[in-house]
Design a protein around this motif. Structure first.
Motif, mmCIF file in Angstrom:
data_model
loop_
_atom_site.group_PDB
_atom_site.id
_atom_site.type_symbol
_atom_site.label_atom_id
_atom_site.label_comp_id
_atom_site.label_asym_id
_atom_site.label_seq_id
_atom_site.Cartn_x
_atom_site.Cartn_y
_atom_site.Cartn_z
ATOM 1 N N GLU A 47 0.709 -1.194 -0.032
ATOM 2 C CA GLU A 47 -0.050 0.015 -0.018
ATOM 3 C C GLU A 47 0.837 1.245 -0.100
ATOM 4 O O GLU A 47 1.979 1.006 0.410
ATOM 5 N N ASN B 104 2.454 -8.060 7.292
ATOM 6 C CA ASN B 104 1.751 -9.341 8.255
ATOM 7 C C ASN B 104 1.985 -10.336 7.178
ATOM 8 O O ASN B 104 1.526 -10.289 5.945
ATOM 9 N N GLN C 181 4.687 -10.250 12.387
ATOM 10 C CA GLN C 181 4.455 -8.961 12.033
ATOM 11 C C GLN C 181 5.516 -8.310 12.036
ATOM 12 O O GLN C 181 6.395 -8.223 13.102
ATOM 13 N N ALA D 199 -3.499 -5.095 14.520
ATOM 14 C CA ALA D 199 -4.545 -6.382 13.933
ATOM 15 C C ALA D 199 -3.953 -6.290 12.562
ATOM 16 O O ALA D 199 -3.375 -5.668 11.990
ATOM 17 N N GLU D 200 -4.307 -7.540 12.133
ATOM 18 C CA GLU D 200 -3.707 -7.940 10.672
ATOM 19 C C GLU D 200 -4.159 -7.183 9.570
ATOM 20 O O GLU D 200 -3.464 -7.099 8.606
ATOM 21 N N GLU D 201 -5.431 -6.544 9.753
ATOM 22 C CA GLU D 201 -5.778 -5.562 8.455
ATOM 23 C C GLU D 201 -4.992 -4.298 8.494
ATOM 24 O O GLU D 201 -5.296 -3.695 7.626
ATOM 25 N N PHE D 202 -4.166 -3.948 9.459
ATOM 26 C CA PHE D 202 -3.506 -2.626 9.313
ATOM 27 C C PHE D 202 -2.356 -2.579 8.647
ATOM 28 O O PHE D 202 -1.625 -3.674 8.646
ATOM 29 N N TYR D 203 -2.177 -1.639 7.542
ATOM 30 C CA TYR D 203 -0.930 -1.601 6.976
ATOM 31 C C TYR D 203 -0.056 -0.284 7.460
ATOM 32 O O TYR D 203 1.037 -0.252 6.801
#
Length: 306
Positions: free
Chosen positions: A39, A60, A65, A190-194
């Motif tokens: 991203e 991730n 992570q 959390a895994e959805e965070f970039y």
């Protein structure tokens, strides 16, 4: 109890590491971060010293992570703003679980690389080195390896990798080496965070990227973006007023452009870029103002450089 039970290894917990990226200006640090995270986390420009803050991007994978911190390009300068940015780099190194040192294979290794070697040599146990831009026609990775062998003679060869951040070559190999260093620890996000950047910071950075890639000479370095107001007017639309701030009255006209053509282009292209990041539309009110000699003001620099 069986021998098999005696020999069993305890389960491996999740791996998590705070990774500081260091390198000279324009070495490709921001491009690496954006490619690894998948991203647009950090703004990218051909103009040196684009990154001013320690910017976090999160990767991730099944291995764990990695929280990358993209730091300003490290170089020799006595200017107040550049000295503050160098302090940001030094602070991030001391707090890191791992360090990724990126070198540009298209440029000779000189005094600035030696400055960085002096910084990272005491952290060799948590260091991974990436020789970037190997896809370029004038790349000379063997020259960089010679420099590293002379300045870090005891450093393991397996932790020196050749990559093209722009072409996504060698990135996975770098990540694997960093996971080798990463300690077992709970994930920080959390895994959805970039990224952990706030909305106002991301908007400001997108506007600054669109501006500096269209302006010439010294003007890009004289700009910062001030977010004056933000308001969610509907669940799918945000209104934002922002200022492109310059140092001198003479620069104001350059940023506005003939018939307001430049500021209009920056606004339109910023809106397009923001649509790729946020799941709501942003209506951008973009103006220009002067903060005279802001790069010499501690109060302004302390607010902008974090």
């Amino acid at each position: 109890m069986t021998n098999e039970a005696n020999d069993a290894q305890p389960p491996v917990g999740p791996k998590t590491a705070l990774v500081t990226i260091i390198g000279r200006p324009s070495a490709g640090k921001s491009t690496f971060l954006n490619t690894a995270a998948g991203e647009p986390v950090s703004i990218v420009s051909a103009i040196p010293q684009t990154t001013r803050n320690a910017i976090r991007g999160i990767v991730n994978t099944s291995l764990g992570q990695l929280v990358f911190v993209d730091t300003p390009g490290y170089h020799e300068s006595n200017k107040k703003m550049n000295l503050k940015m160098r302090n940001i780099v030094a602070d991030q190194l001391s707090n890191a679980d791992a360090i990724l040192y990126i070198l540009d294979s298209t440029r000779p290794c000189g005094e600035e690389e030696k400055l960085i070697i002096d910084l990272v040599s005491s952290h060799a146990e948590k260091l991974v080195i990436a020789i970037n831009k190997i896809d370029e026609i004038n790349a000379k990775p063997e020259s960089v390896r010679k420099f590293l062998n002379e300045t870090l003679p005891e450093f393991p060869v397996k932790k020196i990798l050749e990559i093209s951040a722009k072409e996504d070559k060698g990135i996975n190999e770098v990540l694997k080496e960093l996971y080798e260093i990463a300690p077992e620890a709970p994930h920080l996000y959390a895994e959805e965070f970039y990224t952990d950047q706030e909305v106002d910071f991301r908007i400001a950075e997108v506007i600054r990227e669109q501006a500096i890639n269209r302006l010439e000479q010294e003007v890009p370095h004289c700009i910062y973006v001030q977010i004056a107001d933000m308001e969610m007017r509907t669940p799918t639309k945000m209104w934002c007023r922002a200022f492109l701030v310059v140092e001198k009255e003479s620069q104001k006209g350059i940023v506005i452009g003939k018939g307001a053509s430049m500021i209009k282009t920056i606004r339109v292209e910023s809106i397009k870029a923001l649509r790729k990041i946020f799941d709501y539309k942003i209506d951008l009110d973009l103006q220009v103002k002067v903060d005279k000699n802001w790069r010499q003001k501690d109060i302004t620099l302390d607010r902008l450089l974090k």
